[in-house]
Write a protein that holds these residues in place. Structure first.
Motif, PDB file in Angstrom:
ATOM      1  N   ASP A 175       0.694  -1.353  -0.277  1.00 12.65           N
ATOM      2  CA  ASP A 175      -0.154   0.170   0.219  1.00 12.65           C
ATOM      3  C   ASP A 175       1.058   1.273  -0.374  1.00 12.65           C
ATOM      4  OD1 ASP A 175      -2.025  -1.457   0.076  1.00 12.65           O
ATOM      5  OD2 ASP A 175      -2.228  -1.538   2.358  1.00 12.65           O
ATOM      6  N   PHE A 176       2.007   1.079  -0.031  1.00  6.67           N
ATOM      7  CA  PHE A 176       3.377   2.234   0.340  1.00  6.67           C
ATOM      8  C   PHE A 176       3.843   2.588  -0.793  1.00  6.67           C
ATOM      9  CE2 PHE A 176       1.211   2.119   4.847  1.00  6.67           C
ATOM     10  CZ  PHE A 176       1.120   2.499   4.531  1.00  6.67           C
ATOM     11  N   PHE A 177       4.288   0.685  -0.690  1.00  4.84           N
ATOM     12  CA  PHE A 177       5.438   0.712  -1.546  1.00  4.84           C
ATOM     13  C   PHE A 177       6.013  -0.304  -2.723  1.00  4.84           C
ATOM     14  CE2 PHE A 177       9.084   2.073  -4.929  1.00  4.84           C
ATOM     15  CZ  PHE A 177       8.799   3.125  -5.449  1.00  4.84           C
ATOM     16  N   SER A 178       6.436  -0.705  -3.370  1.00  5.43           N
ATOM     17  CA  SER A 178       6.186  -1.988  -4.459  1.00  5.43           C
ATOM     18  C   SER A 178       6.845  -2.833  -3.441  1.00  5.43           C
ATOM     19  CB  SER A 178       6.104  -1.884  -5.586  1.00  5.43           C
ATOM     20  OG  SER A 178       6.633  -3.539  -6.246  1.00  5.43           O
ATOM     21  N   VAL A 179       6.352  -4.176  -3.439  1.00  4.64           N
ATOM     22  CA  VAL A 179       7.460  -5.019  -2.118  1.00  4.64           C
ATOM     23  C   VAL A 179       9.097  -5.456  -3.246  1.00  4.64           C
ATOM     24  CG1 VAL A 179       7.425  -7.656  -0.995  1.00  4.64           C
ATOM     25  CG2 VAL A 179       5.038  -5.624  -0.627  1.00  4.64           C
ATOM     26  N   LYS A 180       8.419  -5.519  -4.437  1.00  2.00           N
ATOM     27  CA  LYS A 180       9.419  -5.987  -5.355  1.00  2.00           C
ATOM     28  C   LYS A 180      11.112  -4.779  -5.097  1.00  2.00           C
ATOM     29  CE  LYS A 180       7.519  -4.422  -9.745  1.00  2.00           C
ATOM     30  NZ  LYS A 180       6.768  -4.417 -10.630  1.00  2.00           N
ATOM     31  N   HIS A 181      10.733  -3.841  -5.426  1.00  2.00           N
ATOM     32  CA  HIS A 181      11.543  -2.510  -4.744  1.00  2.00           C
ATOM     33  C   HIS A 181      11.929  -2.770  -3.431  1.00  2.00           C
ATOM     34  CE1 HIS A 181      11.049  -0.144  -8.679  1.00  2.00           C
ATOM     35  NE2 HIS A 181       9.894  -0.888  -8.203  1.00  2.00           N
ATOM     36  N   LEU A 182      10.824  -3.236  -2.608  1.00  2.00           N
ATOM     37  CA  LEU A 182      11.811  -2.821  -1.075  1.00  2.00           C
ATOM     38  C   LEU A 182      12.594  -4.077  -0.716  1.00  2.00           C
ATOM     39  CD1 LEU A 182       8.505  -2.501   0.455  1.00  2.00           C
ATOM     40  CD2 LEU A 182      10.407  -0.677   0.926  1.00  2.00           C
ATOM     41  N   TYR A 191      19.770   5.583  -7.112  1.00  2.00           N
ATOM     42  CA  TYR A 191      20.335   5.518  -8.415  1.00  2.00           C
ATOM     43  C   TYR A 191      20.600   4.734  -9.042  1.00  2.00           C
ATOM     44  CZ  TYR A 191      22.263   9.635  -5.331  1.00  2.00           C
ATOM     45  OH  TYR A 191      22.715  11.163  -5.543  1.00  2.00           O
ATOM     46  N   GLU A 192      20.033   3.160  -8.279  1.00  2.00           N
ATOM     47  CA  GLU A 192      20.218   2.501  -9.111  1.00  2.00           C
ATOM     48  C   GLU A 192      19.063   1.575  -9.356  1.00  2.00           C
ATOM     49  OE1 GLU A 192      22.902  -0.214  -6.811  1.00  2.00           O
ATOM     50  OE2 GLU A 192      24.178   1.485  -6.437  1.00  2.00           O
ATOM     51  N   CYS A 193      17.654   1.883  -9.081  1.00  2.00           N
ATOM     52  CA  CYS A 193      16.616   0.927  -8.738  1.00  2.00           C
ATOM     53  C   CYS A 193      15.320   1.879 -10.011  1.00  2.00           C
ATOM     54  CB  CYS A 193      15.705   0.359  -7.446  1.00  2.00           C
ATOM     55  SG  CYS A 193      14.212  -0.603  -7.720  1.00  2.00           S
ATOM     56  N   TRP A 194      15.421   3.126  -9.644  1.00  2.00           N
ATOM     57  CA  TRP A 194      13.945   3.577 -10.013  1.00  2.00           C
ATOM     58  C   TRP A 194      14.711   3.385 -11.673  1.00  2.00           C
ATOM     59  CZ3 TRP A 194      13.756   9.867  -9.145  1.00  2.00           C
ATOM     60  CH2 TRP A 194      13.026  10.362  -9.680  1.00  2.00           C
ATOM     61  N   GLY A 195      13.267   2.742 -12.063  1.00  2.00           N
ATOM     62  CA  GLY A 195      12.948   2.761 -13.318  1.00  2.00           C
ATOM     63  C   GLY A 195      13.508   1.749 -14.067  1.00  2.00           C
ATOM     64  N   GLN A 196      14.127   1.002 -13.041  1.00  2.00           N
ATOM     65  CA  GLN A 196      14.396  -0.701 -13.739  1.00  2.00           C
ATOM     66  C   GLN A 196      13.524  -1.892 -12.877  1.00  2.00           C
ATOM     67  OE1 GLN A 196      16.987  -0.665 -14.993  1.00  2.00           O
ATOM     68  NE2 GLN A 196      17.734   1.394 -14.824  1.00  2.00           N
ATOM     69  N   ASP A 197      13.185  -2.336 -14.089  1.00  2.00           N
ATOM     70  CA  ASP A 197      12.556  -3.255 -13.977  1.00  2.00           C
ATOM     71  C   ASP A 197      13.929  -4.693 -12.615  1.00  2.00           C
ATOM     72  OD1 ASP A 197      11.114  -6.034 -13.274  1.00  2.00           O
ATOM     73  OD2 ASP A 197      12.103  -6.600 -15.648  1.00  2.00           O
ATOM     74  N   VAL A 198      12.482  -4.650 -11.456  1.00  2.66           N
ATOM     75  CA  VAL A 198      13.159  -5.725 -10.191  1.00  2.66           C
ATOM     76  C   VAL A 198      12.728  -6.151  -9.260  1.00  2.66           C
ATOM     77  CG1 VAL A 198      14.897  -3.427  -9.178  1.00  2.66           C
ATOM     78  CG2 VAL A 198      11.951  -3.578  -8.777  1.00  2.66           C
ATOM     79  N   SER A 199      11.243  -7.227 -10.709  1.00  2.00           N
ATOM     80  CA  SER A 199      10.441  -7.901 -10.282  1.00  2.00           C
ATOM     81  C   SER A 199      11.079  -9.071 -10.486  1.00  2.00           C
ATOM     82  CB  SER A 199       9.420  -7.865 -11.439  1.00  2.00           C
ATOM     83  OG  SER A 199      10.439  -8.781 -13.068  1.00  2.00           O
ATOM     84  N   LYS A 233       5.777  10.293   3.790  1.00  2.63           N
ATOM     85  CA  LYS A 233       6.603  11.338   4.196  1.00  2.63           C
ATOM     86  C   LYS A 233       6.983  11.912   2.372  1.00  2.63           C
ATOM     87  CE  LYS A 233       7.140  11.849   8.758  1.00  2.63           C
ATOM     88  NZ  LYS A 233       6.521  13.257   9.568  1.00  2.63           N
ATOM     89  N   LEU A 234       8.057  10.899   2.201  1.00  2.00           N
ATOM     90  CA  LEU A 234       9.035  11.517   1.134  1.00  2.00           C
ATOM     91  C   LEU A 234       9.729   9.922  -0.016  1.00  2.00           C
ATOM     92  CD1 LEU A 234      12.629  11.880   2.766  1.00  2.00           C
ATOM     93  CD2 LEU A 234      10.589  13.712   1.769  1.00  2.00           C
ATOM     94  N   GLY A 235       8.493   9.567   0.133  1.00  2.00           N
ATOM     95  CA  GLY A 235       8.381   8.047  -1.016  1.00  2.00           C
ATOM     96  C   GLY A 235       9.535   7.623  -1.134  1.00  2.00           C
ATOM     97  N   MET A 236      10.109   7.439  -1.976  1.00  2.00           N
ATOM     98  CA  MET A 236      11.762   5.565  -1.699  1.00  2.00           C
ATOM     99  C   MET A 236      12.611   7.027  -1.750  1.00  2.00           C
ATOM    100  SD  MET A 236      11.250   2.828  -1.158  1.00  2.00           S
ATOM    101  CE  MET A 236      12.211   2.166  -1.950  1.00  2.00           C
ATOM    102  N   THR A 237      12.712   7.919  -2.397  1.00  2.00           N
ATOM    103  CA  THR A 237      14.425   9.140  -2.397  1.00  2.00           C
ATOM    104  C   THR A 237      14.913   8.717  -1.515  1.00  2.00           C
ATOM    105  OG1 THR A 237      12.647  10.945  -1.615  1.00  2.00           O
ATOM    106  CG2 THR A 237      12.876  10.070  -4.607  1.00  2.00           C
ATOM    107  N   PRO A 238      14.894   8.928   0.108  1.00  2.00           N
ATOM    108  CA  PRO A 238      15.959   8.692   0.871  1.00  2.00           C
ATOM    109  C   PRO A 238      16.896   7.261   1.129  1.00  2.00           C
ATOM    110  CG  PRO A 238      13.536   8.941   2.079  1.00  2.00           C
ATOM    111  CD  PRO A 238      13.223   8.635   0.780  1.00  2.00           C
ATOM    112  N   TRP A 239      16.706   6.569   0.235  1.00  2.00           N
ATOM    113  CA  TRP A 239      17.012   5.546   0.191  1.00  2.00           C
ATOM    114  C   TRP A 239      18.249   5.942  -1.496  1.00  2.00           C
ATOM    115  CZ3 TRP A 239      12.162   4.297   1.792  1.00  2.00           C
ATOM    116  CH2 TRP A 239      11.928   3.493   3.809  1.00  2.00           C
ATOM    117  N   LYS A 240      18.924   6.070  -1.416  1.00  2.00           N
ATOM    118  CA  LYS A 240      20.457   6.699  -2.197  1.00  2.00           C
ATOM    119  C   LYS A 240      19.814   5.357  -3.762  1.00  2.00           C
ATOM    120  CE  LYS A 240      22.158  10.537   0.318  1.00  2.00           C
ATOM    121  NZ  LYS A 240      23.509  10.851   0.506  1.00  2.00           N
ATOM    122  N   GLY A 241      20.805   4.457  -2.644  1.00  2.00           N
ATOM    123  CA  GLY A 241      20.696   3.152  -3.344  1.00  2.00           C
ATOM    124  C   GLY A 241      19.707   2.801  -4.630  1.00  2.00           C
ATOM    125  N   TRP A 242      18.512   2.401  -3.866  1.00  2.00           N
ATOM    126  CA  TRP A 242      16.714   2.941  -4.732  1.00  2.00           C
ATOM    127  C   TRP A 242      17.356   4.138  -5.968  1.00  2.00           C
ATOM    128  CZ3 TRP A 242      13.473   5.851  -6.021  1.00  2.00           C
ATOM    129  CH2 TRP A 242      12.222   5.285  -6.586  1.00  2.00           C
TER     130      TRP A 242
END
Length: 129
Positions: free
Chosen positions: A34-41, A113-121, A102-111
């Motif tokens: 409900d907060f963010f995709s589990v695959k991204h987590l 720079y390396e995950c945002w917009g990528q297929d992480v399925s 509050k901020l989405g996933m942006t506080p996690w720099k690794g996400w």
């Protein structure tokens, strides 16, 4: 000496190991989708969990400057937990929800720079989600 052994024994007994799919199901049951995709987590967990940072706590590697209190950075924190309390999976989940609200996933720099917009399925592949 006996207290130290007892503390080690308690720590060993209270540690929970998850398979990837058990963790996926646990995070989904806790409402993390409900907060963010589990695959991204899962990407975040599997990529950055291995002691990369010394000032980040819990399964989501939550930073002590803004989010949790460990005594090194005074002031009000956005999560209602001490940093050591983030070693509880439920506390980490609750704090991660606050961060994502509050901020989405942006506080996690690794996400960011390396995950945002990528297929992480692949991180949830085989788990039926």
């Amino acid at each position: 000496m006996k207290i130290w052994v007892l503390l080690l024994l308690v720590a060993a007994v209270s540690t929970k190991r998850f398979t990837k799919c058990e963790l996926v199901r646990t995070l989904k049951a806790a409402g993390m989708d409900d907060f963010f995709s589990v695959k991204h987590l899962l990407y975040l967990i599997f990529t950055y969990l291995i002691g990369m940072y010394t000032e980040h706590y819990g399964i989501f590697q939550i930073n002590n400057r803004r989010w949790c209190s460990d005594g090194k950075f005074p002031g009000k924190k956005d999560c209602p937990f001490t940093c050591n309390q983030l070693f509880s999976l439920q506390n980490s989940i609750d704090c991660a929800k606050i961060i994502v609200q509050k901020l989405g996933m942006t506080p996690w720099k690794g996400w960011r720079y390396e995950c945002w917009g990528q297929d992480v399925s692949k991180y949830v592949a085989g788990c039926g989600v």
